[in-house]
Design a protein around this motif. Structure first.
Motif, PDB file in Angstrom:
ATOM      1  N   LYS A 185      16.438   7.575   7.246  1.00 27.39           N
ATOM      2  CA  LYS A 185      15.305   8.488   7.456  1.00 27.39           C
ATOM      3  C   LYS A 185      14.828   8.459   8.904  1.00 27.39           C
ATOM      4  O   LYS A 185      14.485   9.495   9.476  1.00 27.39           O
ATOM      5  CB  LYS A 185      14.166   8.142   6.503  1.00 27.39           C
ATOM      6  N   ALA A 186      14.792   7.271   9.491  1.00 29.14           N
ATOM      7  CA  ALA A 186      14.368   7.160  10.891  1.00 29.14           C
ATOM      8  C   ALA A 186      15.348   7.906  11.797  1.00 29.14           C
ATOM      9  O   ALA A 186      14.944   8.581  12.744  1.00 29.14           O
ATOM     10  CB  ALA A 186      14.254   5.688  11.300  1.00 29.14           C
ATOM     11  N   GLU A 187      16.628   7.797  11.489  1.00 29.79           N
ATOM     12  CA  GLU A 187      17.648   8.517  12.280  1.00 29.79           C
ATOM     13  C   GLU A 187      17.444  10.022  12.169  1.00 29.79           C
ATOM     14  O   GLU A 187      17.425  10.744  13.169  1.00 29.79           O
ATOM     15  CB  GLU A 187      19.057   8.177  11.767  1.00 29.79           C
ATOM     16  N   ALA A 188      17.282  10.485  10.929  1.00 33.75           N
ATOM     17  CA  ALA A 188      17.151  11.922  10.692  1.00 33.75           C
ATOM     18  C   ALA A 188      15.930  12.493  11.403  1.00 33.75           C
ATOM     19  O   ALA A 188      15.933  13.649  11.835  1.00 33.75           O
ATOM     20  CB  ALA A 188      17.065  12.193   9.184  1.00 33.75           C
ATOM     21  N   ALA A 189      14.878  11.676  11.549  1.00 30.98           N
ATOM     22  CA  ALA A 189      13.654  12.172  12.171  1.00 30.98           C
ATOM     23  C   ALA A 189      13.590  11.888  13.670  1.00 30.98           C
ATOM     24  O   ALA A 189      12.561  12.127  14.302  1.00 30.98           O
ATOM     25  CB  ALA A 189      12.450  11.550  11.470  1.00 30.98           C
ATOM     26  N   GLY A 190      14.674  11.365  14.231  1.00 33.24           N
ATOM     27  CA  GLY A 190      14.713  11.150  15.681  1.00 33.24           C
ATOM     28  C   GLY A 190      14.036   9.875  16.159  1.00 33.24           C
ATOM     29  O   GLY A 190      13.764   9.718  17.349  1.00 33.24           O
ATOM     30  N   TYR A 191      13.756   8.939  15.237  1.00 35.60           N
ATOM     31  CA  TYR A 191      13.176   7.653  15.640  1.00 35.60           C
ATOM     32  C   TYR A 191      14.253   6.618  15.950  1.00 35.60           C
ATOM     33  O   TYR A 191      13.959   5.526  16.437  1.00 35.60           O
ATOM     34  CB  TYR A 191      12.238   7.123  14.557  1.00 35.60           C
ATOM     35  N   LEU A 192      15.493   6.956  15.635  1.00 36.68           N
ATOM     36  CA  LEU A 192      16.633   6.106  15.996  1.00 36.68           C
ATOM     37  C   LEU A 192      17.718   7.039  16.510  1.00 36.68           C
ATOM     38  O   LEU A 192      17.711   8.229  16.200  1.00 36.68           O
ATOM     39  CB  LEU A 192      17.167   5.341  14.773  1.00 36.68           C
TER      40      LEU A 192
ATOM     41  N   ILE B   9       0.829  -1.204   0.000  1.00 40.04           N
ATOM     42  CA  ILE B   9       0.000   0.000   0.000  1.00 40.04           C
ATOM     43  C   ILE B   9       0.868   1.260   0.000  1.00 40.04           C
ATOM     44  O   ILE B   9       0.648   2.183  -0.774  1.00 40.04           O
ATOM     45  CB  ILE B   9      -0.953  -0.025   1.219  1.00 40.04           C
ATOM     46  N   THR B  10       1.876   1.250   0.846  1.00 42.80           N
ATOM     47  CA  THR B  10       2.675   2.469   1.022  1.00 42.80           C
ATOM     48  C   THR B  10       3.943   2.477   0.168  1.00 42.80           C
ATOM     49  O   THR B  10       4.342   1.456  -0.383  1.00 42.80           O
ATOM     50  CB  THR B  10       3.107   2.602   2.492  1.00 42.80           C
ATOM     51  N   ASP B  11       4.556   3.646   0.130  1.00 42.40           N
ATOM     52  CA  ASP B  11       5.903   3.769  -0.421  1.00 42.40           C
ATOM     53  C   ASP B  11       6.838   3.320   0.708  1.00 42.40           C
ATOM     54  O   ASP B  11       6.909   3.958   1.757  1.00 42.40           O
ATOM     55  CB  ASP B  11       6.157   5.237  -0.789  1.00 42.40           C
ATOM     56  N   PRO B  12       7.547   2.204   0.510  1.00 44.37           N
ATOM     57  CA  PRO B  12       8.301   1.585   1.606  1.00 44.37           C
ATOM     58  C   PRO B  12       9.308   2.520   2.293  1.00 44.37           C
ATOM     59  O   PRO B  12       9.565   2.361   3.476  1.00 44.37           O
ATOM     60  CB  PRO B  12       9.039   0.430   0.938  1.00 44.37           C
ATOM     61  N   VAL B  13       9.887   3.449   1.561  1.00 43.70           N
ATOM     62  CA  VAL B  13      10.928   4.269   2.177  1.00 43.70           C
ATOM     63  C   VAL B  13      10.450   5.680   2.499  1.00 43.70           C
ATOM     64  O   VAL B  13      11.248   6.560   2.786  1.00 43.70           O
ATOM     65  CB  VAL B  13      12.218   4.321   1.317  1.00 43.70           C
ATOM     66  N   SER B  14       9.132   5.879   2.494  1.00 45.11           N
ATOM     67  CA  SER B  14       8.599   7.180   2.897  1.00 45.11           C
ATOM     68  C   SER B  14       8.145   7.126   4.355  1.00 45.11           C
ATOM     69  O   SER B  14       7.175   6.447   4.692  1.00 45.11           O
ATOM     70  CB  SER B  14       7.422   7.581   1.999  1.00 45.11           C
ATOM     71  N   LEU B  15       8.846   7.853   5.205  1.00 48.66           N
ATOM     72  CA  LEU B  15       8.484   7.887   6.624  1.00 48.66           C
ATOM     73  C   LEU B  15       7.116   8.539   6.807  1.00 48.66           C
ATOM     74  O   LEU B  15       6.322   8.114   7.649  1.00 48.66           O
ATOM     75  CB  LEU B  15       9.577   8.636   7.409  1.00 48.66           C
ATOM     76  N   ASP B  16       6.837   9.568   6.003  1.00 45.88           N
ATOM     77  CA  ASP B  16       5.533  10.234   6.101  1.00 45.88           C
ATOM     78  C   ASP B  16       4.391   9.272   5.803  1.00 45.88           C
ATOM     79  O   ASP B  16       3.373   9.248   6.491  1.00 45.88           O
ATOM     80  CB  ASP B  16       5.448  11.408   5.107  1.00 45.88           C
TER      81      ASP B  16
ATOM     82  N   LYS C  60      18.001   9.607  22.548  1.00 39.98           N
ATOM     83  CA  LYS C  60      16.729  10.239  22.946  1.00 39.98           C
ATOM     84  C   LYS C  60      15.647  10.061  21.885  1.00 39.98           C
ATOM     85  O   LYS C  60      15.073  11.040  21.378  1.00 39.98           O
ATOM     86  CB  LYS C  60      16.954  11.739  23.177  1.00 39.98           C
ATOM     87  N   ILE C  61      15.355   8.822  21.553  1.00 42.84           N
ATOM     88  CA  ILE C  61      14.357   8.585  20.513  1.00 42.84           C
ATOM     89  C   ILE C  61      13.003   9.169  20.907  1.00 42.84           C
ATOM     90  O   ILE C  61      12.543   8.980  22.020  1.00 42.84           O
ATOM     91  CB  ILE C  61      14.212   7.087  20.152  1.00 42.84           C
ATOM     92  N   CYS C  62      12.403   9.883  19.980  1.00 40.29           N
ATOM     93  CA  CYS C  62      11.114  10.568  20.187  1.00 40.29           C
ATOM     94  C   CYS C  62      11.125  11.406  21.458  1.00 40.29           C
ATOM     95  O   CYS C  62      10.108  11.490  22.170  1.00 40.29           O
ATOM     96  CB  CYS C  62       9.958   9.573  20.249  1.00 40.29           C
TER      97      CYS C  62
END
Ligand SMILES: Cc1cc2nc3c(=O)[nH]c(=O)nc-3n(C[C@H](O)[C@H](O)[C@H](O)COP(=O)(O)O)c2cc1C
Ligand code: SF4
Ligand code: FES
Lengths: 512, 159
Positions: A239-246, A112-119, A249-251
């Motif tokens: 992408k997860a790293e850049a957005a603070g999910y990895l 369903i999704t674009d696999p590498v789109s975090l959004d 201080k995750i999230c």
């Protein structure tokens, strides 16, 4: 207004020409001055329909397939951008019977999704499980996983919560989460699909595991045969790293979790968890004696959770929707759903996720559509190269760990390989020994020597030499391997061998 | 992967790869992958340099390289063709496909064609079992491969 068109980037779709289809669609739209956006989604898992192209409409996504590059101009001529009819029309994707009847939990977003789109991931309920986990204590997260009834999907079906609890209970300066992404079994591809088609769900699952047991470093041990999965995982991790999910201080919490993909190098035995750890440490993949358990002394001697891709990728939905929600699917002690992989000689091969309890016959005929060659299905191997071969008389067995164990078979990783009536079961038994000989780590004699002897003896049986005596020899040898092997490679090779002999004796020159 | 000019060239490239990887925990596997990706194989002459950097004996390095099917110690052809030999592909006729490939290329497994175009390898499942038989050429997978498809792949590799 731009029209969204979906063309999968999954490697099985690519194997049927998806790249060429995407290029052809882009070129044709340009030529006609039409405004389109191509999204490279994952595969819905209806592989016989790949390349399956979808167009977003007000009613939902409409599918066409199997599309070849040469079909593209005619699709435009038929105005497929407005969901008009074409010989390859499949209607609304969600209404396709094969897909509609499934119970997709772990695979909720796949295709369903674009696999590498975090959004896109977040827009489709991604990271809800982690957010929930961050409000709980480690023990509470572990309890949720235990209560869900989730058992390891990598083969041994050990309760995941119990394993995590052991690691949680260890005192150590460093703990690890290791994802077993070696997926060496023939007939299996669900791990690959998760990694290529929804990599964030695995990343999220591993992060939750890290938060739960107090591990700050994770490794995904990925088989070298999966270059597309490597790319997708690395893109998603960045992408997860850049957005603070990895990272630290995750999230915004006090938790740290780092993740790295490590490539395996083509040894089947490195899917065995202790051999995998040896390999990650930079050694030959020899199986370790247990105890100590990896949960207590694992990677670099530290407490380590080793879990399969599907086990870890199932954790987010358990945390998000609750343990009971997940446990309500399934039968007996097999709770939740299993991503089943239909492979081999079937008309409709692909991924089916369903609650435990469906029978093999329903899978082979209702979903698989019978054999690809149109001949009767004679034998089915479930659970990879170490799984038993089942004859027609056992096709009504429900997929359930205990039910399979009762007929001396295994569910394993949920891979189902069908063979039509041209199969020679003596040859399949020979191959099982041969595979064991090629892949043996060499640590124990029954496996290392026994498998080579097995090939020789079966060759004699095939040649019709002293059949009765040699059959007995295979049985003795299998007994020794069953009881005298350190790991399941040697210990389970007798499953395919003996099941072939017991259910299909005529292929070995003995009376039925 | 680029061709090596000289031994000096090899030492230089090895040195760079080693310093890039040697501080990773469990550095040997990622290092061997980097070497094979970069040079095309893991030359036996590199074992002592690797061993020195990672405090391993030459025998230990050798032991690891030879344990894994993926690593090779000799230069492959320009393309590597892997044919899946595992059960699902067998059920869809991979044995005939293997025989066809060996005959057309005039090589056995682990050998390279005389024009250096293709090295033939066996592989045990590519995760493309729903579309068996499967073949991998370099890093791309092909599904439901017929003898004609294989011929086309070979022709393309030789072009
Ligand atoms: C020879 C052998 C190969 C295995 N290969 C795999 C594999 O490819 N992937 C996997 O997840 N588990 C594999 N396993 C099972 C692992 O040892 C282990 O049980 C699993 O990674 C635990 O994770 P789980 O509890 O989430 O299933 C293999 C076991 C053996 C004996
Ligand atoms: S059974 Fe085979 S693979 Fe397993 S430890 Fe023994 S020799 Fe190694
Ligand atoms: S068995 Fe050939 S791709 Fe899986």
């Amino acid at each position: 207004m731009t029209t969204k068109i979906y063309v999968p980037r999954d490697s099985s779709a690519l194997s049927m020409g998806a790249e060429k289809v995407a290029v052809a669609i882009a070129l044709e739209a340009k030529k006609r001055g039409l405004d389109i956006t191509i999204i490279r989604n994952g595969s819905r898992g209806l592989y016989w329909l790949e390349t399956m192209v979808e167009v977003a409409t007000d009613q939902g996504r409409v599918a066409y397939g199997p599309v070849k590059a040469k079909d593209v101009p005619s699709l435009f001529d038929a105005d497929f951008l407005n969901a008009k009819n074409h010989p390859l029309s499949l209607g609304l994707t969600e209404e396709i019977e094969w897909l509609k009847k499934q119970q997709r939990l772990t695979f909720a977003r796949v295709g369903i999704t674009d696999p590498v789109s975090l959004d896109d991931y977040i827009a489709h309920d991604g990271y809800k499980g982690l957010k929930k986990a961050l409000t709980l204590s480690g023990a509470e997260i572990v309890k949720a996983v235990t209560d869900s009834g989730l058992r390891g999907r990598g083969g041994a079906a050990f309760p995941t919560g119990i394993k995590w609890n052991t690691v949680l209970g260890c005192q150590a300066d460093q703990k690890y989460i290791v994802c077993n992404a070696d997926e060496g079994d023939s007939g299996t591809f669900s791990d690959r699909m998760i990694m290529e088609d929804d990599p964030f769900v695995l990343i999220e699952g591993m992060t939750i595991a890290g938060v739960a047991v107090g591990a700050t470093q994770g490794y995904i041990y990925l088989r070298s045969e999966y270059p597309h999965a490597l790319k997708a995982l690395n893109e998603a991790i960045a992408k997860a790293e850049a957005a603070g999910y990895l990272g630290d201080k995750i999230c915004g919490s006090t938790h740290t979790f780092n993740l790295e993909v490590r490539r395996a190098a083509g040894a089947y035995v490195c899917g065995e968890e202790t051999s995998l750890l040896e390999s990650l440490e930079g050694k030959r993949g020899l199986v370790r004696f247990k105890p100590p358990l990896p949960a207590i002394e694992g990677l670099f001697g530290k407490p380590t959770v080793v879990n399969n891709v599907i086990s870890l990728a199932t954790v987010p939905i358990i945390l998000d929707k609750g343990a009971q929600y997940y446990a309500d699917y399934g039968m007996g002690r097999s709770r939740g759903t299993l991503p089943i992989q239909l492979a081999g000689n079937l008309k409709h091969g692909g991924l089916v996720e369903l609650a435990f309890g469906i029978t093999l016959r329903e899978l082979l005929y209702d979903y698989g559509g019978g054999s690809a060659t149109g001949k009767p299905i004679r034998a089915v191997q479930v659970g990879g190269p170490l799984g038993a071969f089942l004859p027609e008389s056992q096709f009504d067995t429900p997929l359930d760990y205990e039910a399979f164990s009762n007929i001396w078979a295994v569910v394993g990783h949920g891979g189902i390989v069908a063979f039509d009536d041209t199969v020679d079961m003596a040859k399949m038994a020979r191959y099982a020994f041969e595979f064991c000989a090629i892949e043996s780590c060499g640590k124990c004699t029954p496996c290392r020597i026994g498998s080579t002897r097995g090939v020789e003896v079966i060759d004699k049986i095939i040649a019709g030499k002293d059949t009765a005596k040699n059959i007995k020899l295979v049985r003795d040898l299998s007994d020794t391997m069953l009881n005298g092997s350190l790991c399941a490679l040697g210990g389970m090779t007798p499953y395919p061998v003996l099941s072939a002999m017991n259910h299909f004796p005529e292929d070995f020159g003995i009376a039925k | 992967m680029q061709d090596l000019e000289t031994k000096q060239d090899l030492d230089l490239r090895l040195g760079a790869l080693i310093s890039e990887h040697q501080h990773m925990p469990g550095a040997l596997m990622p290092l061997l992958h980097a070497i094979q990706d970069n040079i095309g194989y893991v030359p036996e002459s590199s074992y002592s340099q690797i061993g020195k950097a990672l405090s391993l004996s030459v025998a230990e390095v050798h032991g690891v390289v030879t344990f894994y099917h993926h690593f090779r110690t000799h230069k492959p052809g320009r393309h590597v063709m892997q044919i899946c030999r595992a059960e699902s592909c067998q059920s869809m006729g991979s044995e005939a496909l293997e025989a066809h490939a060996k005959k057309c290329l005039n090589v056995d497994y682990h050998q390279t064609t005389s024009d250096d175009a293709i090295t033939l390898e066996a592989v045990y499942c590519l995760g493309n079992c729903a579309l068996s038989p499967a073949v991998m050429m370099d890093e791309e997978v092909y599904g439901r491969v017929s003898a004609e498809d294989l011929d086309a792949l070979i022709a393309e590799a030789r072009a």
